[in-house]
Design a protein around this motif. Sequence first.
Motif, PDB file in Angstrom:
ATOM      1  N   ARG A   2      23.447 -35.493 -23.843  1.00 48.97           N
ATOM      2  CA  ARG A   2      22.686 -36.134 -24.694  1.00 48.97           C
ATOM      3  C   ARG A   2      21.693 -35.027 -25.536  1.00 48.97           C
ATOM      4  O   ARG A   2      21.481 -33.835 -25.075  1.00 48.97           O
ATOM      5  N   THR A   3      21.314 -35.308 -26.704  1.00 47.33           N
ATOM      6  CA  THR A   3      20.191 -34.473 -27.414  1.00 47.33           C
ATOM      7  C   THR A   3      19.007 -34.756 -27.140  1.00 47.33           C
ATOM      8  O   THR A   3      18.466 -35.946 -27.149  1.00 47.33           O
ATOM      9  N   SER A   4      18.332 -33.542 -27.028  1.00 46.12           N
ATOM     10  CA  SER A   4      16.622 -33.833 -26.585  1.00 46.12           C
ATOM     11  C   SER A   4      15.908 -32.974 -27.280  1.00 46.12           C
ATOM     12  O   SER A   4      16.377 -31.775 -27.706  1.00 46.12           O
ATOM     13  N   SER A  47      15.589 -28.438 -30.337  1.00 48.10           N
ATOM     14  CA  SER A  47      16.372 -29.412 -29.657  1.00 48.10           C
ATOM     15  C   SER A  47      17.445 -28.728 -28.944  1.00 48.10           C
ATOM     16  O   SER A  47      17.967 -27.676 -29.108  1.00 48.10           O
ATOM     17  N   ILE A  48      17.877 -29.560 -27.808  1.00 48.44           N
ATOM     18  CA  ILE A  48      18.988 -29.038 -27.138  1.00 48.44           C
ATOM     19  C   ILE A  48      20.078 -30.083 -26.733  1.00 48.44           C
ATOM     20  O   ILE A  48      19.599 -31.150 -27.001  1.00 48.44           O
ATOM     21  N   LEU A  49      21.066 -29.723 -26.353  1.00 49.25           N
ATOM     22  CA  LEU A  49      22.089 -30.630 -26.151  1.00 49.25           C
ATOM     23  C   LEU A  49      22.184 -30.397 -24.536  1.00 49.25           C
ATOM     24  O   LEU A  49      22.645 -29.158 -24.116  1.00 49.25           O
ATOM     25  N   ASN A  50      22.015 -31.576 -23.783  1.00 52.75           N
ATOM     26  CA  ASN A  50      22.280 -31.352 -22.303  1.00 52.75           C
ATOM     27  C   ASN A  50      23.652 -31.973 -21.890  1.00 52.75           C
ATOM     28  O   ASN A  50      23.792 -33.007 -22.042  1.00 52.75           O
ATOM     29  N   PHE A  58      21.448 -25.446 -28.673  1.00 54.71           N
ATOM     30  CA  PHE A  58      20.291 -25.589 -28.962  1.00 54.71           C
ATOM     31  C   PHE A  58      20.102 -25.501 -30.561  1.00 54.71           C
ATOM     32  O   PHE A  58      21.039 -24.667 -31.141  1.00 54.71           O
ATOM     33  N   LYS A  87      28.307 -33.248 -33.776  1.00 56.89           N
ATOM     34  CA  LYS A  87      27.287 -34.299 -33.278  1.00 56.89           C
ATOM     35  C   LYS A  87      26.022 -34.058 -32.745  1.00 56.89           C
ATOM     36  O   LYS A  87      25.032 -34.542 -33.246  1.00 56.89           O
ATOM     37  N   PHE A  88      25.810 -32.960 -32.257  1.00 53.67           N
ATOM     38  CA  PHE A  88      24.696 -32.313 -31.815  1.00 53.67           C
ATOM     39  C   PHE A  88      23.808 -32.135 -33.090  1.00 53.67           C
ATOM     40  O   PHE A  88      22.502 -32.393 -32.836  1.00 53.67           O
ATOM     41  N   ASP A  91      22.737 -35.341 -34.594  1.00 58.02           N
ATOM     42  CA  ASP A  91      21.660 -35.855 -33.841  1.00 58.02           C
ATOM     43  C   ASP A  91      20.238 -35.298 -33.966  1.00 58.02           C
ATOM     44  O   ASP A  91      19.032 -35.916 -34.256  1.00 58.02           O
ATOM     45  N   THR A  92      20.383 -33.804 -34.381  1.00 53.43           N
ATOM     46  CA  THR A  92      19.079 -33.330 -34.525  1.00 53.43           C
ATOM     47  C   THR A  92      18.651 -33.315 -35.983  1.00 53.43           C
ATOM     48  O   THR A  92      17.359 -33.718 -36.268  1.00 53.43           O
TER      49      THR A  92
END
Length: 238
Positions: A2-4, A47-50, A58, A87-88, A91-92
């Motif tokens: 997920r992106t956060s 933003s980061i991808l976990n 990031f 996708k990351f 999402d960002t």
Amino acid sequence: MRTSINPTKQNISEIENWLTQEWNDKNEGFFTNLEMIPKAFEENRISILNENDKAIAFALFRIYDEMSVIDIAEIEPIHRGRGIARKFILDTLDILKSRGVIVVKLFCSPEKSEGFWMKCGFNRFEVPNNSQINMYKTLIDVLNPTNDFLDSKLDKLKLWDCEPHLTDRNQPKWIWELKYKNDNKTLIKPIICPAHYDWQIELDSKSKIITDKVKYFPFDIFDSGTFIIINSIENIKH
């Protein structure tokens, strides 16, 4: 996965570790910009991808009203080639849009990343006296310029890609036919365009023609030096 936009200090440490490792192994990556990461973390500009609670990508960004600049974006080397980077980034961009951003710009570093950003929907634009590969993407539906004037009664906005003293030998590069909402000042769709603050811009309306440099133009216009964003023609219409 997920992106956060709420990374932990542990996530920041993970990013710093794999950036350091990439630099030691290949002399590549954004290790030389390492000091930017803690500051962006403190200011909630990352933003980061976990994946499995570990940060594997990031992006650092800055927001200026309705425009954002992506300073750095990278995915951990061992996770490249999986098709997750695009996708990351998308999402960002959704996160930035939720914060009121309507256009995002960046410059490609390294230059070979241009193809990736094009796959994410970015377009290249030229900046005077700047040899970097500059790119941008609008996040909303915008008013497109036209070459076919279907309604001569409409107000028109013209923009040249040069300073006023050169316009006698150049036609405007962009022309927009303006349509307003019921208040007769707010555009139905905003104008977003790469533009230098010294270029000439002109409003041709039913009552007057006003011509000046972008930076001096007498209506509400966001000018970052490389972009204009126009939502309304308020000061001209009233």
